[in-house]
Design a protein around this motif. Sequence first.
Motif, mmCIF file in Angstrom:
data_model
loop_
_atom_site.group_PDB
_atom_site.id
_atom_site.type_symbol
_atom_site.label_atom_id
_atom_site.label_comp_id
_atom_site.label_asym_id
_atom_site.label_seq_id
_atom_site.Cartn_x
_atom_site.Cartn_y
_atom_site.Cartn_z
ATOM 1 N N ARG A 160 0.830 -1.203 0.000
ATOM 2 C CA ARG A 160 0.000 0.000 0.000
ATOM 3 C C ARG A 160 0.868 1.257 0.000
ATOM 4 N NH1 ARG A 160 -3.784 0.040 4.801
ATOM 5 N NH2 ARG A 160 -2.515 -1.623 5.625
ATOM 6 N N ARG A 161 1.943 1.232 0.768
ATOM 7 C CA ARG A 161 2.830 2.391 0.840
ATOM 8 C C ARG A 161 3.480 2.651 -0.519
ATOM 9 N NH1 ARG A 161 6.697 2.080 5.680
ATOM 10 N NH2 ARG A 161 4.759 2.387 6.797
ATOM 11 N N ARG A 162 3.871 1.586 -1.213
ATOM 12 C CA ARG A 162 4.474 1.740 -2.537
ATOM 13 C C ARG A 162 3.464 2.362 -3.499
ATOM 14 N NH1 ARG A 162 6.427 -3.243 -3.771
ATOM 15 N NH2 ARG A 162 8.449 -2.682 -2.915
ATOM 16 N N GLY A 163 2.225 1.950 -3.428
ATOM 17 C CA GLY A 163 1.178 2.531 -4.277
ATOM 18 C C GLY A 163 0.978 4.011 -4.015
ATOM 19 N N LEU A 194 2.048 9.752 -5.469
ATOM 20 C CA LEU A 194 2.665 11.034 -5.150
ATOM 21 C C LEU A 194 3.714 11.408 -6.185
ATOM 22 C CD1 LEU A 194 2.863 13.358 -3.134
ATOM 23 C CD2 LEU A 194 4.544 12.022 -1.870
ATOM 24 N N LEU A 195 4.458 10.432 -6.674
ATOM 25 C CA LEU A 195 5.450 10.684 -7.715
ATOM 26 C C LEU A 195 4.772 11.227 -8.974
ATOM 27 C CD1 LEU A 195 8.365 10.368 -8.862
ATOM 28 C CD2 LEU A 195 7.650 8.107 -9.627
ATOM 29 N N VAL A 196 3.658 10.642 -9.357
ATOM 30 C CA VAL A 196 2.942 11.104 -10.547
ATOM 31 C C VAL A 196 2.441 12.534 -10.352
ATOM 32 C CG1 VAL A 196 0.855 10.732 -11.926
ATOM 33 C CG2 VAL A 196 2.308 8.797 -11.316
ATOM 34 N N VAL A 197 1.901 12.846 -9.184
ATOM 35 C CA VAL A 197 1.400 14.197 -8.913
ATOM 36 C C VAL A 197 2.544 15.209 -8.937
ATOM 37 C CG1 VAL A 197 0.367 15.661 -7.132
ATOM 38 C CG2 VAL A 197 -0.632 13.441 -7.651
ATOM 39 N N LEU A 198 3.675 14.884 -8.327
ATOM 40 C CA LEU A 198 4.813 15.808 -8.314
ATOM 41 C C LEU A 198 5.382 16.017 -9.709
ATOM 42 C CD1 LEU A 198 6.672 14.776 -5.040
ATOM 43 C CD2 LEU A 198 5.359 16.849 -5.465
ATOM 44 N N LEU A 199 5.477 14.953 -10.498
ATOM 45 C CA LEU A 199 5.976 15.093 -11.869
ATOM 46 C C LEU A 199 5.033 15.948 -12.711
ATOM 47 C CD1 LEU A 199 7.437 11.552 -12.653
ATOM 48 C CD2 LEU A 199 8.679 13.686 -12.241
ATOM 49 N N ALA A 200 3.731 15.804 -12.503
ATOM 50 C CA ALA A 200 2.765 16.637 -13.225
ATOM 51 C C ALA A 200 2.925 18.105 -12.832
ATOM 52 C CB ALA A 200 1.349 16.161 -12.949
ATOM 53 N N PHE A 201 3.155 18.367 -11.546
ATOM 54 C CA PHE A 201 3.365 19.744 -11.092
ATOM 55 C C PHE A 201 4.632 20.340 -11.691
ATOM 56 C CE2 PHE A 201 5.162 22.728 -7.948
ATOM 57 C CZ PHE A 201 4.176 23.693 -8.001
#
Length: 89
Positions: A12-15, A20-27
């Motif tokens: 779950r933590r990896r998911g 969060l990685l996807v959201v930060l990269l989009a930002f």
Amino acid sequence: MFPQVEHELHKRRRGRNLGLLVVLLAFVALVFGLSIVKITNGDQMEGFDHRPRSSMLPKDPNPPARNSGPIAAPGTPGAAALSQPKVEQ
């Protein structure tokens, strides 16, 4: 030696971390894109530095003659010399 069994908590933590990685990269991509757009349209930008801008002033209908003599900035010794009347002897 022993096969490591991944705990359900780690899955779950990896998911969440990948989300969060996807959201930060989009930002980051959004900020980068906006920066590129601002830089390419830079000729229309003027910074605000608390000084009057010549581009905002109205055009002078009667501009001074080009060879009207020396021009000195206000507050300089040259401006003080130009403002005093000349004494002829």
